[in-house]
Design a protein around this motif. Sequence first.
Motif, PDB file in Angstrom:
ATOM      1  N   ARG A 111     -23.936 -38.941  30.239  1.00 19.72           N
ATOM      2  CA  ARG A 111     -24.284 -37.554  30.561  1.00 19.72           C
ATOM      3  C   ARG A 111     -25.718 -37.243  30.172  1.00 19.72           C
ATOM      4  O   ARG A 111     -26.409 -36.465  30.844  1.00 19.72           O
ATOM      5  N   LEU A 112     -26.183 -37.852  29.082  1.00 20.36           N
ATOM      6  CA  LEU A 112     -27.563 -37.669  28.658  1.00 20.36           C
ATOM      7  C   LEU A 112     -28.512 -38.450  29.560  1.00 20.36           C
ATOM      8  O   LEU A 112     -29.528 -37.912  30.028  1.00 20.36           O
ATOM      9  N   LEU A 113     -28.191 -39.711  29.828  1.00 23.73           N
ATOM     10  CA  LEU A 113     -29.070 -40.548  30.641  1.00 23.73           C
ATOM     11  C   LEU A 113     -29.166 -40.056  32.078  1.00 23.73           C
ATOM     12  O   LEU A 113     -30.150 -40.325  32.765  1.00 23.73           O
ATOM     13  N   ALA A 114     -28.152 -39.308  32.527  1.00 26.42           N
ATOM     14  CA  ALA A 114     -28.188 -38.762  33.887  1.00 26.42           C
ATOM     15  C   ALA A 114     -29.231 -37.646  34.024  1.00 26.42           C
ATOM     16  O   ALA A 114     -29.660 -37.315  35.130  1.00 26.42           O
ATOM     17  N   MET A 115     -29.665 -37.083  32.882  1.00 23.84           N
ATOM     18  CA  MET A 115     -30.606 -35.969  32.914  1.00 23.84           C
ATOM     19  C   MET A 115     -32.039 -36.373  32.592  1.00 23.84           C
ATOM     20  O   MET A 115     -32.953 -35.551  32.687  1.00 23.84           O
ATOM     21  N   LEU A 116     -32.261 -37.632  32.197  1.00 23.48           N
ATOM     22  CA  LEU A 116     -33.618 -38.013  31.809  1.00 23.48           C
ATOM     23  C   LEU A 116     -33.890 -39.486  32.104  1.00 23.48           C
ATOM     24  O   LEU A 116     -32.986 -40.268  32.384  1.00 23.48           O
ATOM     25  N   ASP A 117     -35.172 -39.838  32.017  1.00 22.97           N
ATOM     26  CA  ASP A 117     -35.613 -41.214  32.201  1.00 22.97           C
ATOM     27  C   ASP A 117     -36.241 -41.677  30.898  1.00 22.97           C
ATOM     28  O   ASP A 117     -37.342 -41.254  30.542  1.00 22.97           O
ATOM     29  N   PRO A 118     -35.562 -42.546  30.131  1.00 20.52           N
ATOM     30  CA  PRO A 118     -36.086 -42.985  28.831  1.00 20.52           C
ATOM     31  C   PRO A 118     -37.497 -43.556  28.900  1.00 20.52           C
ATOM     32  O   PRO A 118     -38.278 -43.405  27.958  1.00 20.52           O
ATOM     33  N   SER A 119     -37.835 -44.224  30.014  1.00 19.20           N
ATOM     34  CA  SER A 119     -39.165 -44.835  30.118  1.00 19.20           C
ATOM     35  C   SER A 119     -40.268 -43.791  30.118  1.00 19.20           C
ATOM     36  O   SER A 119     -41.401 -44.063  29.700  1.00 19.20           O
ATOM     37  N   GLU A 120     -39.953 -42.577  30.563  1.00 20.48           N
ATOM     38  CA  GLU A 120     -40.958 -41.518  30.601  1.00 20.48           C
ATOM     39  C   GLU A 120     -41.196 -40.895  29.227  1.00 20.48           C
ATOM     40  O   GLU A 120     -42.145 -40.132  29.045  1.00 20.48           O
TER      41      GLU A 120
END
Length: 251
Positions: A111-120
Amino acid sequence: MDQQADQRIYNRDSFLNNIAEKLGRERKTTPVERPALKYTCHHEVMADKSQEELKVELIHYTETALGARAIETTKAELNETLKSVCLHYCNNEEEGETDAEGETILSADERLLAMLDPSELATEKHTVHVWNQAAGYEPNIEIAERAKVGVVFAEQALAESGTMVLYSNPAQGRAVSLLPEASVFVVPQSALVARLTQATAALHEKAKNGERIPSCVNFISGPSSTADIELIKVVGVHGPVYATYIIINDM
């Protein structure tokens, strides 16, 4: 209880039969009806407040009583908001430093990863790791121990006490919120509830419906602190020194 779940409880029947024998009665096999509570005032606290009003209560208590930060953002702006928060702590701005390197460990909750891009979230000096269940226990713990920031997804937030509710799961180890110097909690506004009453009611419904109950449920209110010695409050003794709540406006 379904047959598969029953098989996971070893020696269940012999254990319960032994208790019944010691009590000198037959073993009960039907559910015991819960007695009605005489008072239900715990359900009435903040019951008339909207999600927006609960958010206001949560932010006020967090910032005035807990010494933590509360930030509102949207799903579209989460990357930018989270990056700013992580760099704030990795740069040691709380201590006046502005050019330090740092690491962040991020929950792998879908649910968290669906809202953001860790690489950014990463920069030349800011390294971002995502909790990796496949890597096993030790590698994840090592990263969490040296990370400046741990970012987790909260199931609920309790407006009355500024508390974040975390369910342990393989994608979000407890170490993410407990070992780094700063904890960052991401919670949707729609997940805000009044108090512990509603949080435990949700767990009760899961149990009643035969759903899996988390092996650990953490109720975390701001940074770690204690006043055990002469009632003098000390922050960071048992865990994170800093805490930030990021509330996603999803209403």
